[in-house]
Scaffold this motif. Sequence first.
Motif, mmCIF file in Angstrom:
data_model
loop_
_atom_site.group_PDB
_atom_site.id
_atom_site.type_symbol
_atom_site.label_atom_id
_atom_site.label_comp_id
_atom_site.label_asym_id
_atom_site.label_seq_id
_atom_site.Cartn_x
_atom_site.Cartn_y
_atom_site.Cartn_z
ATOM 1 N N ASP A 86 -0.199 -7.342 -3.297
ATOM 2 C CA ASP A 86 0.698 -7.389 -4.451
ATOM 3 C C ASP A 86 0.026 -6.770 -5.674
ATOM 4 O O ASP A 86 0.653 -6.027 -6.433
ATOM 5 C CB ASP A 86 1.085 -8.851 -4.728
ATOM 6 C CG ASP A 86 1.966 -8.984 -5.952
ATOM 7 O OD1 ASP A 86 3.116 -8.518 -5.882
ATOM 8 O OD2 ASP A 86 1.501 -9.526 -6.969
ATOM 9 N N GLY A 124 1.928 -14.001 -5.546
ATOM 10 C CA GLY A 124 1.308 -12.989 -6.399
ATOM 11 C C GLY A 124 0.486 -13.519 -7.548
ATOM 12 O O GLY A 124 -0.470 -14.267 -7.340
ATOM 13 N N THR A 138 2.254 -12.348 -1.205
ATOM 14 C CA THR A 138 2.792 -11.324 -2.102
ATOM 15 C C THR A 138 3.775 -11.945 -3.088
ATOM 16 O O THR A 138 3.805 -11.566 -4.259
ATOM 17 C CB THR A 138 3.537 -10.210 -1.328
ATOM 18 O OG1 THR A 138 4.512 -10.796 -0.494
ATOM 19 C CG2 THR A 138 2.581 -9.395 -0.486
ATOM 20 N N SER A 162 4.910 -3.657 -1.927
ATOM 21 C CA SER A 162 5.993 -4.636 -1.964
ATOM 22 C C SER A 162 5.756 -5.667 -0.858
ATOM 23 O O SER A 162 4.938 -5.446 0.043
ATOM 24 C CB SER A 162 7.335 -3.945 -1.732
ATOM 25 O OG SER A 162 7.427 -3.499 -0.386
#
Lengths: 253, 105
Positions: free
Chosen positions: A62, A181, A178, A67
């Motif tokens: 991330d 993050g 992710t 993505s």
Amino acid sequence: MRGNEADERADREATADGPGDDGPDGESVSFSRRGVRAGFLTTIPIAFGVAGYGIAFGVLADQVGLSAAEAALMSATVIAGASQIVAVELWAEPIPVATILLATAAINLRYSLMGAALQPWFGQLSAKQAYGSLFLMADENWALTMRDLRSGSGRGAFLLGSGIAVWTFWVGSTVLGTLAGGAIGDPASYGIDFVLAAVFVALAVELWEGAATLVPWGVALGTALVTAHLVPGQWYILVGGFAAAAIEVARHD
Amino acid sequence: MTEGALSLDPLVVGVILAMALVTALTKVGGLWLLSRIEVSERAEAGLSVLPGAIVIAILGPELADGGPAEWGAAGVVLLVTWRTGSILAALCAGIAAVVLLRGLL
């Protein structure tokens, strides 16, 4: 807890005395649903460790701008944590494609050795069974599979079941990482960066076979430390493994 | 956020799939090679020490890179694995130890 402990100890003693301990001679290897199940269930506790690492990878991915879908695709198709983390560390604009692929090959070359170590058992499986299982091979499920096969279980599908457990947790935790993050901050403050080392210490304890292990392990340790100091990248893993195998071949009478 | 999370850049996807191909080749390469050559008992003895040797070769430099906190926590993992045989218990104890020791040292 006590009873459980005694069970596991008895289990380990049985493993040490198992018929497979001297090599797989005459032992037949099957590829069954039972083996898949055993591999899957045995790996669940380790898979939580894998997930800790996957969250760390997701956070890193991330941070460099991948993505969640891209990071998940990498975890789902590459399935090799150390190389993925190094790739993400190398990630830049424009993407240094050649460097990333070379690093990936170098880091993952050890899987050839690990796959080769499975040959006495996997040689008895069909090509589809053997190579299909190897696609899901990662450090953790390979080590658990070696332990299972060396105990003489003959469960050729163990790696597949074990790999499915690792894959599920690895991909799931990557997405989690992710998405979490920036909210997580520094993974080191939760000890997540220590998970891989801890997994390997635990596996080393289980792979220890007494005094016979001392020389090859000493050689592996010494050559790996020297190589890591002198050569950039992760060649030290290959050098350490090869050196120990070479010493063992030379010592064999 | 959702749109960003689902975005797939063609170049990025290409690099990822190339990484996957390289990795898959390393995973199947060793077994493929071994099924095509005759393996002596001597070579098998060498292969049999590979599992532990590779684990040690990965672990040694990683721990050497660490400090007293990591070494102490590795000791905790070793002790808990040896005493209980439970990897999950060992991992939990090791992570707790490394966080604690990093705070103290």
